[in-house]
Design an enzyme around this catalytic site. Sequence first.
Site, PDB file in Angstrom:
ATOM      1  N   LYS A  35       0.524  -1.164  -0.223  1.00 56.71           N
ATOM      2  CA  LYS A  35       0.003  -0.247   0.110  1.00 56.71           C
ATOM      3  C   LYS A  35       1.402   1.800  -0.256  1.00 56.71           C
ATOM      4  O   LYS A  35       2.550   1.393   0.038  1.00 56.71           O
ATOM      5  CB  LYS A  35      -1.491   0.274   1.460  1.00 56.71           C
ATOM      6  CG  LYS A  35      -0.100   0.122   2.636  1.00 56.71           C
ATOM      7  CD  LYS A  35      -1.424  -0.113   3.790  1.00 56.71           C
ATOM      8  CE  LYS A  35      -0.112  -0.338   5.191  1.00 56.71           C
ATOM      9  NZ  LYS A  35      -1.081  -0.701   5.706  1.00 56.71           N
ATOM     10  N   ARG A 130     -10.700   0.287  14.605  1.00 58.77           N
ATOM     11  CA  ARG A 130     -10.641   1.140  13.291  1.00 58.77           C
ATOM     12  C   ARG A 130     -11.817   0.416  12.339  1.00 58.77           C
ATOM     13  O   ARG A 130     -12.529   0.699  12.020  1.00 58.77           O
ATOM     14  CB  ARG A 130      -8.969   0.597  12.641  1.00 58.77           C
ATOM     15  CG  ARG A 130      -9.070   1.805  11.756  1.00 58.77           C
ATOM     16  CD  ARG A 130      -7.031   2.244  11.985  1.00 58.77           C
ATOM     17  NE  ARG A 130      -6.569   1.077  11.563  1.00 58.77           N
ATOM     18  CZ  ARG A 130      -5.337   0.924  10.871  1.00 58.77           C
ATOM     19  NH1 ARG A 130      -4.145   1.571  10.607  1.00 58.77           N
ATOM     20  NH2 ARG A 130      -4.538  -0.355  10.417  1.00 58.77           N
ATOM     21  N   TYR A 253      18.355  29.754   9.614  1.00 62.13           N
ATOM     22  CA  TYR A 253      16.650  29.807   9.676  1.00 62.13           C
ATOM     23  C   TYR A 253      17.262  29.437  11.372  1.00 62.13           C
ATOM     24  O   TYR A 253      17.076  29.021  12.055  1.00 62.13           O
ATOM     25  CB  TYR A 253      16.450  29.396   9.969  1.00 62.13           C
ATOM     26  CG  TYR A 253      15.763  29.491   7.825  1.00 62.13           C
ATOM     27  CD1 TYR A 253      15.454  30.779   7.678  1.00 62.13           C
ATOM     28  CD2 TYR A 253      15.258  28.917   7.000  1.00 62.13           C
ATOM     29  CE1 TYR A 253      16.029  31.304   6.121  1.00 62.13           C
ATOM     30  CE2 TYR A 253      15.690  29.052   5.761  1.00 62.13           C
ATOM     31  CZ  TYR A 253      15.408  29.678   5.005  1.00 62.13           C
ATOM     32  OH  TYR A 253      15.538  30.362   3.921  1.00 62.13           O
ATOM     33  N   MET A 301      14.158  24.081   3.036  1.00 63.13           N
ATOM     34  CA  MET A 301      13.955  23.519   2.127  1.00 63.13           C
ATOM     35  C   MET A 301      14.312  22.643   1.193  1.00 63.13           C
ATOM     36  O   MET A 301      14.034  21.602   1.306  1.00 63.13           O
ATOM     37  CB  MET A 301      12.721  24.545   1.248  1.00 63.13           C
ATOM     38  CG  MET A 301      12.165  23.164   0.123  1.00 63.13           C
ATOM     39  SD  MET A 301      11.160  25.113  -1.195  1.00 63.13           S
ATOM     40  CE  MET A 301      10.257  25.878   0.227  1.00 63.13           C
TER      41      MET A 301
END
Length: 362
Positions: A35, A130, A253, A301
Amino acid sequence: MPRPIDAVIHSDALAANLGRARAAAPDARVWAVVKADAYGHGIERVYEALRGADGFALLDLAEAERVRALGWRGPVLLLEGVFEPRDLELCSRLGLWHTVHCDAQIDWLAAHKTQQPHRVFLKMNSGMNRLGFAPTAFRSAWARLNALPQVDEISLMTHFSDADGERGIDHQAAVFEATTADLPGERSLSNSAALLRHPALRSDWVRAGILSYGSAPDFPLHDIAHWGLQPAMTLRSRLIATQQLQPGDTVGYGSRFAAPQALRIGIVACGYADGYPRLCPTGTPVLVDGVRCSTVGRVSMDMLAVDLTPVPGATLGSEVTLWGRGPGGAVLPIDEVAQAAGTIGYELMCALARRVPVSVAP
Ligand SMILES: *Cc1c(COP(=O)(O)O)cnc(C)c1O
């Protein structure tokens, strides 16, 4: 030259890890759980290495189609069953086995027109809350399914909430056993954690997910070395700059790291836009030229910074292993990076960003 970051999927590791699943449950059949695009590895990329499994388990119908398109004619199981009635047409057409976890799915089956009766896995909610029928409703669901001409064999299934932890599986396994003792059909209970930690449990079909990808389901209690697993994914990059810091100089940062003494750092072409967690704090392990180092400062990033003290020879172009296999046989388990970010290996591998090129190694 493209940005020097890529991921490698290790076919030998996938096959060896699947072998571990077989060894842990020699009498069971093994679902390779693929999956979420094979936990971020890519179904097409893992297929050859995992086709030694007895079947593929997943939950997205489009992914089931991809497995059939690869030529797989064996069992394919939809772990959540169908989401709407017309999904059953695809099940009939592709011969998909499907979980049945609620009354609506039985209603849909009862109204479905098919030449070929379906193999279903009836799911019990034995405590995870669930998916699945409550133990009190399970037997009537079974009887309803058993009366349907659309249904062929019924297997029995449940899922554990604590196979990786202290509470364990006994409370759920007891409920399952008590409810199903005299019902016919194959059983499917074990996920990776149950398979490794509770090998005595009867599970005719084990569902091997995370272990195939080389992450320990119960880290940090045990690591992949303990379980004899190998990383199936390496995320690697290179140093694209170095900086010489003086005491008090800060990095990145928010100036979250200040050098306590003179320090040489390397800048790695990898950031959160590649799927590396921004939450990884200073001190997260990383390999530079196969030597264990630590990150410093905030992950940005496209870049992160590494303290090069343990590897003074590192320079522009030095290989950096964010997780997986490093040069010279070094290994950095994805679980260690995940733990630093306060999460689990599953999340990191699933979150590998699209912009990272991926190749498959034999
Ligand atoms: C994802 C999943 C598994 C595999 O779990 P792992 O912890 O990755 O081994 C097994 N069963 C079901 C129902 C699942 O959804």
